[in-house]
Design an enzyme around this catalytic site. Structure first.
Site, mmCIF file in Angstrom:
data_model
loop_
_atom_site.group_PDB
_atom_site.id
_atom_site.type_symbol
_atom_site.label_atom_id
_atom_site.label_comp_id
_atom_site.label_asym_id
_atom_site.label_seq_id
_atom_site.Cartn_x
_atom_site.Cartn_y
_atom_site.Cartn_z
ATOM 1 N N HIS A 19 40.489 43.467 41.504
ATOM 2 C CA HIS A 19 40.337 43.414 39.948
ATOM 3 C C HIS A 19 42.109 43.640 38.678
ATOM 4 O O HIS A 19 41.723 42.693 38.175
ATOM 5 C CB HIS A 19 39.027 44.103 39.325
ATOM 6 C CG HIS A 19 39.109 43.496 38.468
ATOM 7 N ND1 HIS A 19 37.865 42.790 37.766
ATOM 8 C CD2 HIS A 19 39.383 44.197 36.864
ATOM 9 C CE1 HIS A 19 38.021 41.816 37.033
ATOM 10 N NE2 HIS A 19 38.838 42.633 36.211
ATOM 11 N N HIS A 34 32.697 31.224 38.807
ATOM 12 C CA HIS A 34 33.332 32.008 37.752
ATOM 13 C C HIS A 34 34.651 31.992 37.744
ATOM 14 O O HIS A 34 35.613 32.160 36.901
ATOM 15 C CB HIS A 34 32.461 33.769 37.537
ATOM 16 C CG HIS A 34 33.869 34.213 37.693
ATOM 17 N ND1 HIS A 34 33.756 34.651 35.607
ATOM 18 C CD2 HIS A 34 34.168 35.173 38.149
ATOM 19 C CE1 HIS A 34 34.161 35.629 35.584
ATOM 20 N NE2 HIS A 34 34.699 35.741 36.907
ATOM 21 N N HIS A 84 37.013 30.198 39.197
ATOM 22 C CA HIS A 84 37.364 29.141 39.083
ATOM 23 C C HIS A 84 37.312 29.024 37.130
ATOM 24 O O HIS A 84 38.961 28.348 37.027
ATOM 25 C CB HIS A 84 37.365 27.695 39.161
ATOM 26 C CG HIS A 84 37.644 27.926 40.978
ATOM 27 N ND1 HIS A 84 36.906 28.273 42.082
ATOM 28 C CD2 HIS A 84 38.633 26.917 41.787
ATOM 29 C CE1 HIS A 84 37.696 27.985 43.316
ATOM 30 N NE2 HIS A 84 38.514 27.366 42.776
ATOM 31 N N ARG A 127 28.976 31.870 49.407
ATOM 32 C CA ARG A 127 30.202 30.785 48.701
ATOM 33 C C ARG A 127 31.210 31.194 50.505
ATOM 34 O O ARG A 127 29.907 31.918 51.243
ATOM 35 C CB ARG A 127 30.731 31.597 47.793
ATOM 36 C CG ARG A 127 30.988 33.304 48.785
ATOM 37 C CD ARG A 127 31.668 33.910 47.549
ATOM 38 N NE ARG A 127 32.975 34.009 47.245
ATOM 39 C CZ ARG A 127 33.837 34.544 47.123
ATOM 40 N NH1 ARG A 127 33.384 36.113 46.919
ATOM 41 N NH2 ARG A 127 34.996 34.458 46.708
ATOM 42 N N ARG A 128 32.006 30.761 50.741
ATOM 43 C CA ARG A 128 32.962 30.710 51.947
ATOM 44 C C ARG A 128 32.266 30.833 53.552
ATOM 45 O O ARG A 128 32.079 31.540 54.056
ATOM 46 C CB ARG A 128 33.070 32.720 52.321
ATOM 47 C CG ARG A 128 34.095 32.934 51.089
ATOM 48 C CD ARG A 128 34.473 34.272 50.867
ATOM 49 N NE ARG A 128 35.653 34.991 50.229
ATOM 50 C CZ ARG A 128 36.305 35.368 50.853
ATOM 51 N NH1 ARG A 128 35.898 37.240 51.068
ATOM 52 N NH2 ARG A 128 37.285 35.926 49.792
#
Lengths: 257, 567
Positions: free
Chosen positions: B225, B379, B381, B442-443
């Site tokens: 983060h 988010h 991007h 995703r992924r």
């Protein structure tokens, strides 16, 4: 105090108040909607076997095992109106599970068990899929959960113990983990099914068609990448087998019709 | 951009060359990174139904995309921009140490790139064990990070000597910003260095048989983060110190900048567990605490949005802007003499959505709806590929042109790059938000199954999302292509004057003196305290739980690898 500082102070206070309100709403939602986040479980260790346990006609427990690249059990059926306690374990790498259409979203991390409770009100077919990259079979790692009308629901009969063959060839398939990718009952998996493989006309990835005879089987065991079957990936590891073991295997496969 | 009367300084040829290489090298790599971004939308939409295209496998390319765009390009830029700021505002630095850090970063990048291109390290840029990459992958990334630390430490001597010579003066805002960014970087990289050096490298070399996966993940997200604030701080430095002048005015509040930079140092790290909300083995109490701190880390971005709007309004009104909203018309959106404005303005616009969706993700139980779905790349991007990316490539072009004394080629194409990128990214993100809210993972190389009509797993209901993804991704790639043409045409052009280091410097509107933001010390003490509160208990709990370790796996084998790097 300069006019800019006065305004800045106001903006900062408003921003802090705003985010705290949002946070408060999320906290409230835990109780209002009964949606929390997974926490640390101390009383259950990672498990290897998938199963569905019936506690009562409307309370079930599923033990999902996530492994490269399937879920066990692959299909779960429960009646509408039931509450299901879902436990999730992995036997290899990190996987992720989402039950589309519900709030069930859990990571399967090696060494730890995850848990969430889901309530199913209406009959519906759900799909479970893996959403954490776990290797080359990741995009086909999915399972079904069917919620059916209670009138048509038949609880799982205690399974008759499967006849465990004492054939050394079968025990080798188990011991060397071949069954991770090859089925013996004709079902589709990561590798071609071994049922009826002996003597089967097989199309290879390079376009040629061969008959899977003794020579082919021995060659593919010794060198899996040599003649990959069309439609499958070149991912089979080379098994460590003695000459005697290969003979036992091939004989077993010859008779597996 | 001559109308802004920027200050120009001549700098040492060695430093000039180093900064130039540190800007051009990653931008060249970015071509490959953006190429695979385009490929990914095509694979996922089901326009490609295979595992490989042109020798790159999907997940290999995805690893490259993440490592090049989010680790190599960003770190190199932060270091190069940092050197430029330090040299401009404070003074010369030790060149021997600078070249050492440079060498480590370049060698590290080449090692990691070789590992990824060899196909042995398709573990994605988060490299979650027990998926194991080649040791060169981990070693390469470690060298890049160590090189960047050395660059930062190299700025300390000139910082302290400047403070001695300018006692009582405020440290220049840009310096506060870049130092804040690198302080955050050191805080972030210590836990991931522990994960890589003590867990992953020995394990990938076969020296230890298993790795504690929950511990590795907690250390990674302790890094993951604050990493994004390391990316964001150089962008905020540009917004606070350059945007107001480009808009034709002054910075509304210098205090807001210092407050933002210092508050981000405080709250950037004690929030990492919000990336682990759906994981087992972490008590929900600590997830709740991290969610609380995450809400607080959003506060300075509201202040920044306000100050930027106020500064732009002052600039616009100074240039004839009138009315409640009419003043927006008087900003240099496509003025080729102030072309950086568009890069910054578009980034701010995209960031509105990136910030809002970030708050959604942070909202504790809301995460169960979107975790690991395509909502997440939508988010991020709108954050790293929005304000961060646009400001980085804009400033890269600006600095390269100034340092080499070359004119920017195709200036009328250049001004449109950020706007085309913005249209693309908004369409792309909309598609991925819709898909993600519907559970699209995703992924995942969806073209093989979920978006393959021949597959039993085909999802006809994910149509709109994937078509928007392709449309948006194509427009983004177009913008990037135009940028690359402008960039390389500029580099290969002939110099029209001598190169010098020039930066845009905005003056503040009011002279503000707020003692609380004039020193790093109290904020650093607070940061240390918050880190102990937020991370000591969960890390201790993870260690006490004594989770059984996991052996290594390579992505293509369902059985663990028993020997070292070459199975």
């Amino acid at each position: 105090m300069t006019p800019s500082l006065r305004l800045e102070r106001r903006i900062i206070i408003i921003a802090i108040a705003f985010v705290l309100v949002l946070f408060g709403l999320a906290a409230l939602a835990i109780n209002m909607f009964h949606v929390g986040l997974p926490t640390c479980l101390t009383d259950i260790k990672p498990f290897q076997k998938g199963e569905l346990i019936t506690h009562s006609p409307d309370h079930y427990e599923v033990h999902y095992v996530a492994r490269m690249w399937e879920f066990d059990p692959e299909e779960v059926v429960v009646p509408a109106g039931s509450t299901v306690d879902v436990y999730l374990s992995t036997t290899d790498v990190t996987h992720g599970v989402i039950l589309l259409g519900t709030n069930l979203n859990l990571m399967a991390v090696p060494g730890v068990v995850n848990y969430a409770r889901v309530k199913f009100d209406r009959p519906r077919d759900y799909q479970l899929l893996c959403h954490e990259y776990c290797g080359t079979g990741h995009e086909r790692m999915a399972a079904k959960l069917r919620v059916v009308d209670p009138a048509t629901f038949k609880p799982n009969e205690p399974k008759a113990p499967v006849q465990q063959p004492t054939d050394p060839g079968y025990r080798l398939l188990e011991a060397k983990d071949c069954l991770t990718c090859h089925s013996i009952d004709g079902s589709e998996s990561i590798g071609p099914t071994l049922k009826g493989i002996y003597g089967r006309k097989t199309k290879l990835a390079n376009g040629a068609t061969i008959v899977a005879d003794d020579v082919y089987l021995r060659e593919s065991i010794a060198n899996p990448s040599a003649k990959v079957v069309n439609g499958f990936d070149d991912v089979m590891p080379k098994p460590e087998l003695t000459e005697q073991e290969i003979n036992a295997l091939v004989e077993y496969l010859e008779n597996l019709k | 951009m001559e109308l802004l009367n920027q200050r120009k300084i001549e700098i040492e040829p060695g430093l000039k060359r180093m900064i130039l290489i540190e800007l051009v090298f990653p931008t060249a790599l970015l071509v490959l990174g953006i190429y695979h971004g385009m490929m990914q939308v095509l694979y996922r939409a089901g326009h490609i139904h295979t595992r490989h295209v042109l020798g790159l496998e999907y997940y290999q390319g995805l690893t490259l995309h993440g490592v090049v765009n989010a680790i190599v390009f960003t770190t190199f830029f932060a270091v190069a921009f940092g050197y430029a700021l330090i040299r401009f505002y404070l003074g010369p630095v030790n060149m021997k140490v600078a070249w050492l850090s440079f060498a480590l970063m370049i060698i590290g990048t080449l090692l990691a790139a070789a590992a990824i291109l060899s196909g042995t390290s398709s573990v994605l840029y988060t490299f979650y064990p027990p998926l194991r990459a080649h040791p060169a992958f981990y070693i390469g990334l470690t060298l890049v990070v160590v090189g960047s630390w050395i660059a930062f430490f190299n700025w300390f001597p000139v910082y302290f000597s400047w403070k001695r010579e300018h006692r009582g003066e405020k440290v220049p805002l840009a310096v506060v910003g870049i130092f804040a960014g690198f302080i955050i970087w050191v805080i972030a990289t210590i836990p991931v260095a522990i994960e890589i050096i003590f867990q992953l490298i020995p394990w990938s070399l076969g020296w230890v048989p298993t790795v504690n996966v929950p511990l590795a993940r907690m250390l990674f997200w302790f890094f993951g983060h604050p990493l994004v604030y390391f990316w964001l701080l150089p962008t905020y430095v540009m917004y606070y110190t350059m945007l107001p002048k480009l808009a034709g005015g002054k910075l509304f509040s210098d205090f807001a900048g210092r407050f933002t930079f210092l508050w981000l140092v405080l709250y950037s790290a004690p929030v990492g567990i919000h990336h682990q909300f759906t994981e087992p083995g972490i008590s929900s109490t600590w997830k709740f605490v991290h969610a609380f701190f995450t809400m607080l880390v959003a506060v300075p971005s509201f202040a920044t949005a306000f100050v930027m709007a106020a500064s732009m309004e002052l600039g616009a009104r100074a240039n004839g802007g009138r009315g409640l909203l009419g003043w927006w018309k008087k900003l240099p959106y496509v003025d080729t003499n102030r072309w950086l404005f568009g890069y910054f303005f578009c980034g701010l616009f995209i960031f509105i959505f990136g910030g809002v969706t970030g708050i959604i993700n942070a909202s504790y139980n809301l995460d169960t709806v979107i975790h690991n779905t395509s909502w997440l790349p939508a988010h991020f991007h709108q954050t790293v590929a929005g304000p961060v990316f646009l400001s980085y490539i804009g400033m890269t072009l600006f600095l390269v042109a100034k340092l080499t004394g070359k004119e920017i080629k195709l200036p009328r194409w250049n001004v449109w790059v950020p706007y085309i990128w913005t249209v693309g990214i908004m369409i792309f993100s909309t598609g991925l938000f819709i898909g993600g809210a519907g559970g699209e993972p995703r992924r995942t190389n969806m073209g093989l199954t979920y978006t393959n009509p021949q597959s039993p797993l085909y999802h006809a209901d994910w149509q709109i999302a994937r078509h928007l993804g392709v449309l948006g991704g194509t427009i983004m790639t177009l913008a990037a292509l135009i940028f690359f043409v402008v960039f390389f045409a500029t580099i290969f052009g002939r110099p029209t004057r001598s190169g010098s280091l020039e930066l845009i410097v905005s003056e503040p509107y009011h002279d503000e003196h707020v003692p609380a933001v004039q020193s790093f010390t109290p904020w650093l003490v607070g940061t240390a305290l918050l880190l102990v509160i937020a991370y000591a208990p969960p890390i201790a709990q993870t260690l006490r739980s004594n989770f059984p370790g996991a052996p290594p796996y390579t992505p293509d084998r369902p059985l663990p690898i028993t020997a070292g790097p070459n199975p």
